[in-house]
Design a protein around this motif. Structure first.
Motif, PDB file in Angstrom:
ATOM      1  N   ASN A  34       0.802  -1.216   0.000  1.00 30.35           N
ATOM      2  CA  ASN A  34       0.000   0.000   0.000  1.00 30.35           C
ATOM      3  C   ASN A  34       0.843   1.278   0.000  1.00 30.35           C
ATOM      4  N   ASN A  35       2.143   1.161  -0.210  1.00 31.77           N
ATOM      5  CA  ASN A  35       2.989   2.331  -0.091  1.00 31.77           C
ATOM      6  C   ASN A  35       4.207   2.186  -1.006  1.00 31.77           C
ATOM      7  N   LEU A  36       4.326   3.069  -1.981  1.00 37.51           N
ATOM      8  CA  LEU A  36       5.411   3.011  -2.954  1.00 37.51           C
ATOM      9  C   LEU A  36       6.782   3.148  -2.298  1.00 37.51           C
ATOM     10  N   ALA A  37       6.914   4.051  -1.349  1.00 36.28           N
ATOM     11  CA  ALA A  37       8.206   4.245  -0.686  1.00 36.28           C
ATOM     12  C   ALA A  37       8.643   2.974   0.038  1.00 36.28           C
ATOM     13  N   LYS A  38       7.702   2.278   0.631  1.00 32.68           N
ATOM     14  CA  LYS A  38       8.040   1.042   1.345  1.00 32.68           C
ATOM     15  C   LYS A  38       8.391  -0.078   0.358  1.00 32.68           C
ATOM     16  N   ARG A  39       7.730  -0.095  -0.796  1.00 26.43           N
ATOM     17  CA  ARG A  39       8.104  -1.071  -1.831  1.00 26.43           C
ATOM     18  C   ARG A  39       9.529  -0.812  -2.311  1.00 26.43           C
ATOM     19  N   LYS A  40       9.852   0.463  -2.508  1.00 28.28           N
ATOM     20  CA  LYS A  40      11.207   0.811  -2.947  1.00 28.28           C
ATOM     21  C   LYS A  40      12.241   0.419  -1.891  1.00 28.28           C
ATOM     22  N   ALA A  41      11.911   0.652  -0.620  1.00 24.07           N
ATOM     23  CA  ALA A  41      12.826   0.272   0.459  1.00 24.07           C
ATOM     24  C   ALA A  41      13.030  -1.238   0.478  1.00 24.07           C
ATOM     25  N   LEU A  42      11.960  -1.980   0.269  1.00 22.75           N
ATOM     26  CA  LEU A  42      12.062  -3.440   0.229  1.00 22.75           C
ATOM     27  C   LEU A  42      12.905  -3.885  -0.962  1.00 22.75           C
ATOM     28  N   GLN A  43      12.703  -3.265  -2.119  1.00 21.71           N
ATOM     29  CA  GLN A  43      13.495  -3.617  -3.303  1.00 21.71           C
ATOM     30  C   GLN A  43      14.975  -3.322  -3.052  1.00 21.71           C
ATOM     31  N   CYS A  44      15.276  -2.215  -2.408  1.00 27.08           N
ATOM     32  CA  CYS A  44      16.674  -1.890  -2.064  1.00 27.08           C
ATOM     33  C   CYS A  44      17.261  -2.957  -1.144  1.00 27.08           C
ATOM     34  N   ARG A  45      16.462  -3.418  -0.197  1.00 29.40           N
ATOM     35  CA  ARG A  45      16.910  -4.471   0.723  1.00 29.40           C
ATOM     36  C   ARG A  45      17.227  -5.742  -0.048  1.00 29.40           C
ATOM     37  N   LEU A  46      16.352  -6.077  -0.991  1.00 32.93           N
ATOM     38  CA  LEU A  46      16.591  -7.276  -1.810  1.00 32.93           C
ATOM     39  C   LEU A  46      17.862  -7.128  -2.638  1.00 32.93           C
ATOM     40  N   ASP A  47      18.054  -5.949  -3.218  1.00 30.60           N
ATOM     41  CA  ASP A  47      19.240  -5.707  -4.040  1.00 30.60           C
ATOM     42  C   ASP A  47      20.531  -5.807  -3.229  1.00 30.60           C
ATOM     43  N   ALA A  48      20.458  -5.483  -1.933  1.00 27.95           N
ATOM     44  CA  ALA A  48      21.647  -5.488  -1.077  1.00 27.95           C
ATOM     45  C   ALA A  48      21.957  -6.868  -0.492  1.00 27.95           C
ATOM     46  N   LEU A  49      21.060  -7.827  -0.630  1.00 24.79           N
ATOM     47  CA  LEU A  49      21.261  -9.144  -0.012  1.00 24.79           C
ATOM     48  C   LEU A  49      22.546  -9.837  -0.454  1.00 24.79           C
ATOM     49  N   GLU A  50      22.913  -9.646  -1.688  1.00 20.42           N
ATOM     50  CA  GLU A  50      24.091 -10.321  -2.236  1.00 20.42           C
ATOM     51  C   GLU A  50      25.349 -10.027  -1.415  1.00 20.42           C
ATOM     52  N   ASN A  51      25.431  -8.803  -0.904  1.00 21.40           N
ATOM     53  CA  ASN A  51      26.627  -8.379  -0.176  1.00 21.40           C
ATOM     54  C   ASN A  51      26.523  -8.549   1.333  1.00 21.40           C
ATOM     55  N   GLU A  52      25.447  -9.144   1.803  1.00 25.79           N
ATOM     56  CA  GLU A  52      25.254  -9.293   3.242  1.00 25.79           C
ATOM     57  C   GLU A  52      25.749 -10.647   3.732  1.00 25.79           C
ATOM     58  N   ASN A  53      26.184 -10.648   4.973  1.00 29.62           N
ATOM     59  CA  ASN A  53      26.688 -11.864   5.594  1.00 29.62           C
ATOM     60  C   ASN A  53      25.528 -12.588   6.287  1.00 29.62           C
ATOM     61  N   LEU A  54      24.698 -13.235   5.488  1.00 24.52           N
ATOM     62  CA  LEU A  54      23.551 -13.980   6.000  1.00 24.52           C
ATOM     63  C   LEU A  54      23.704 -15.443   5.647  1.00 24.52           C
ATOM     64  N   THR A  55      23.044 -16.299   6.409  1.00 24.54           N
ATOM     65  CA  THR A  55      23.046 -17.721   6.057  1.00 24.54           C
ATOM     66  C   THR A  55      22.234 -17.906   4.776  1.00 24.54           C
ATOM     67  N   ARG A  56      22.408 -19.048   4.161  1.00 18.65           N
ATOM     68  CA  ARG A  56      21.664 -19.367   2.943  1.00 18.65           C
ATOM     69  C   ARG A  56      20.150 -19.308   3.209  1.00 18.65           C
ATOM     70  N   GLU A  57      19.725 -19.846   4.362  1.00 16.59           N
ATOM     71  CA  GLU A  57      18.306 -19.853   4.737  1.00 16.59           C
ATOM     72  C   GLU A  57      17.779 -18.436   4.924  1.00 16.59           C
ATOM     73  N   GLU A  58      18.541 -17.584   5.614  1.00 19.40           N
ATOM     74  CA  GLU A  58      18.112 -16.194   5.826  1.00 19.40           C
ATOM     75  C   GLU A  58      17.957 -15.459   4.504  1.00 19.40           C
ATOM     76  N   LYS A  59      18.908 -15.651   3.593  1.00 20.94           N
ATOM     77  CA  LYS A  59      18.809 -15.012   2.271  1.00 20.94           C
ATOM     78  C   LYS A  59      17.601 -15.529   1.508  1.00 20.94           C
ATOM     79  N   ALA A  60      17.389 -16.841   1.559  1.00 20.09           N
ATOM     80  CA  ALA A  60      16.255 -17.426   0.843  1.00 20.09           C
ATOM     81  C   ALA A  60      14.927 -16.888   1.375  1.00 20.09           C
ATOM     82  N   ILE A  61      14.827 -16.747   2.690  1.00 20.95           N
ATOM     83  CA  ILE A  61      13.594 -16.203   3.280  1.00 20.95           C
ATOM     84  C   ILE A  61      13.392 -14.766   2.827  1.00 20.95           C
ATOM     85  N   TRP A  62      14.431 -13.962   2.892  1.00 27.03           N
ATOM     86  CA  TRP A  62      14.325 -12.573   2.443  1.00 27.03           C
ATOM     87  C   TRP A  62      13.937 -12.495   0.969  1.00 27.03           C
ATOM     88  N   GLN A  63      14.605 -13.305   0.138  1.00 28.92           N
ATOM     89  CA  GLN A  63      14.317 -13.275  -1.290  1.00 28.92           C
ATOM     90  C   GLN A  63      12.883 -13.735  -1.569  1.00 28.92           C
TER      91      GLN A  63
END
Length: 181
Positions: A34-63
């Motif tokens: 319901n909010n474009l700014a929040k969608r953009k923030a979520l997309q930015c979070r997804l784009d940044a996942l590659e460089n984050e130190n997360l477990t495979r499961e954590e990345k998969a859940i986020w993705q």
């Protein structure tokens, strides 16, 4: 305006977490859809996942969660394939419901609701799936299992009552949902 700022802070706080729980996924979905700014923030979070130190499961859940919320269903399905946790079942169940696989959604969301002791947002999602397969009395029973006052639960109760032709009960439930929202 103050309430809206509080919601943005809650959403931003959830998006900044390394791990997601089921309730957080459903909160983000509600806000981002319901909010474009929040969608953009979520997309930015997804784009940044590659460089984050997360477990495979954590990345998969986020993705899986992010792509589902952003209605990128093919990517969400691919990311959610191996997820069998309660959070994974919520994501896969919600995705199944949106893609018209209602029986699969009921099964997955039931597993999630049971394993998470009928938390409010997950219970509301499970009730929505039951309502989608015309198991409305069962959906009402599921809603009653969650003893928490939650706007999503009251919204689902209103929709169930409306489907049963109980207009006054539906109106009361909708009013309660609005009061809690």
């Amino acid at each position: 305006m103050v309430e809206e700022i509080g919601v943005v802070n809650v959403t931003d706080e959830i998006i900044s977490k390394a791990t997601l729980d089921a309730e957080s996924v459903l909160k983000i979905r509600r806000e981002a859809r319901n909010n474009l700014a929040k969608r953009k923030a979520l997309q930015c979070r997804l784009d940044a996942l590659e460089n984050e130190n997360l477990t495979r499961e954590e990345k998969a859940i986020w993705q899986a969660a992010g792509h589902w919320i952003l209605k990128q269903f093919d990517q969400a399905k691919a990311s959610a394939k191996g997820l069998s946790s309660a959070v994974g079942n919520v994501i896969r169940g919600g995705l199944a419901l949106e893609c018209g696989h209602k029986d699969e959604a009921v099964e997955l969301l039931q597993k999630a609701a049971v394993s998470l002791s009928y938390t409010p947002k997950v219970t509301a999602e499970y009730a929505a799936a039951l309502r989608a397969v015309n198991k409305i009395p069962e959906a009402l029973k599921v809603i009653e299992k969650s003893k928490t006052e939650d706007s999503d639960l009251w919204l689902q109760k209103g929709r169930c009552c409306e489907a049963l032709g109980q207009q006054e009960n539906a109106c009361n439930a909708y009013e309660k949902a609005l009061a809690l929202d």
